[in-house]
Motif scaffolding. Structure first.
Motif, PDB file in Angstrom:
ATOM      1  N   GLU A 152       7.889  -7.025  -1.343  1.00 45.60           N
ATOM      2  CA  GLU A 152       8.318  -6.006  -0.278  1.00 45.60           C
ATOM      3  C   GLU A 152       7.040  -5.533   0.451  1.00 45.60           C
ATOM      4  OE1 GLU A 152      10.534  -1.878  -0.035  1.00 45.60           O
ATOM      5  OE2 GLU A 152      10.570  -2.851  -1.963  1.00 45.60           O
ATOM      6  N   TRP A 153       6.125  -5.374  -0.122  1.00 47.77           N
ATOM      7  CA  TRP A 153       4.789  -4.721   0.380  1.00 47.77           C
ATOM      8  C   TRP A 153       4.138  -5.858   1.404  1.00 47.77           C
ATOM      9  CZ3 TRP A 153       1.900  -0.500   0.657  1.00 47.77           C
ATOM     10  CH2 TRP A 153       0.624  -0.278   1.296  1.00 47.77           C
ATOM     11  N   TRP A 206       1.278   1.977  -2.461  1.00 49.69           N
ATOM     12  CA  TRP A 206       2.198   2.262  -3.502  1.00 49.69           C
ATOM     13  C   TRP A 206       1.710   1.993  -4.928  1.00 49.69           C
ATOM     14  CZ3 TRP A 206       6.453  -1.901  -1.232  1.00 49.69           C
ATOM     15  CH2 TRP A 206       6.745  -1.266   0.399  1.00 49.69           C
ATOM     16  N   LYS A 252       8.421  -5.909  -5.799  1.00 50.06           N
ATOM     17  CA  LYS A 252       7.600  -4.901  -4.983  1.00 50.06           C
ATOM     18  C   LYS A 252       6.471  -5.359  -4.266  1.00 50.06           C
ATOM     19  CE  LYS A 252       8.378  -0.522  -4.245  1.00 50.06           C
ATOM     20  NZ  LYS A 252       9.649  -0.291  -3.676  1.00 50.06           N
ATOM     21  N   SER A 286      -0.337  -3.877  -9.707  1.00 48.77           N
ATOM     22  CA  SER A 286      -0.161  -5.295  -9.862  1.00 48.77           C
ATOM     23  C   SER A 286      -1.984  -5.865  -9.385  1.00 48.77           C
ATOM     24  CB  SER A 286       0.531  -5.934  -8.871  1.00 48.77           C
ATOM     25  OG  SER A 286      -0.017  -5.847  -7.473  1.00 48.77           O
ATOM     26  N   ASN A 320       6.937 -10.898  -8.283  1.00 47.51           N
ATOM     27  CA  ASN A 320       6.880  -9.226  -8.048  1.00 47.51           C
ATOM     28  C   ASN A 320       7.646  -8.981  -7.051  1.00 47.51           C
ATOM     29  OD1 ASN A 320       6.495  -6.592  -8.071  1.00 47.51           O
ATOM     30  ND2 ASN A 320       4.767  -6.640  -9.408  1.00 47.51           N
ATOM     31  N   GLU A 336       2.982   0.441  -7.516  1.00 43.32           N
ATOM     32  CA  GLU A 336       3.260  -0.782  -7.865  1.00 43.32           C
ATOM     33  C   GLU A 336       2.114  -1.661  -7.476  1.00 43.32           C
ATOM     34  OE1 GLU A 336       7.084   1.314  -7.192  1.00 43.32           O
ATOM     35  OE2 GLU A 336       5.380   1.014  -6.004  1.00 43.32           O
TER      36      GLU A 336
END
Length: 115
Positions: free
Chosen positions: A83-84, A32, A80, A38, A78, A34
């Protein structure tokens, strides 16, 4: 610019189907955006993950702005990245000697070829 290297290890679950799915998530262009942002925002200049069997080795080259504690704080705040991480945890497992909640374990450098 002088770079510093960090090396870590983590295991995948011993399941060929899950290992292939994990590799697919990490194929070129599939992580992803994002997540890659990061990584770069934390001062990580290069990151590579190698796999043998179900054991992974991650090598990171970082610049002078990188701080592992700051990176962990950035990741924790963060959504995202979180979530990852939850998604990747479906494929990963702790190393047998990991402390509770510890995922990627820093490797100890025990040899370096002299120039």
């Amino acid at each position: 610019m002088k770079l510093k290297r960090y090396c870590y290890s983590c295991d995948l679950k011993e399941n060929p189907k899950l290992i292939e799915e994990y590799k697919a998530y990490h194929a070129k262009g599939k992580v992803w955006p994002e997540i890659t942002k990061s990584i770069k925002d934390a001062g990580i200049v290069d990151m590579q993950i190698y796999l043998t069997g179900n054991r992974m080795f991650m090598i990171m080259e970082v610049d002078e702005t990188f701080d592992p504690v700051k990176k962990a704080e950035m990741d924790a705040s963060n959504p995202k990245v979180q979530e990852w991480e939850r998604l990747m945890w479906n494929y990963q497992q702790e190393l047998p000697w990991a402390k509770p909640g510890e995922k990627w374990i820093a490797l100890e450098k025990i040899f370096q070829l002299d120039d």
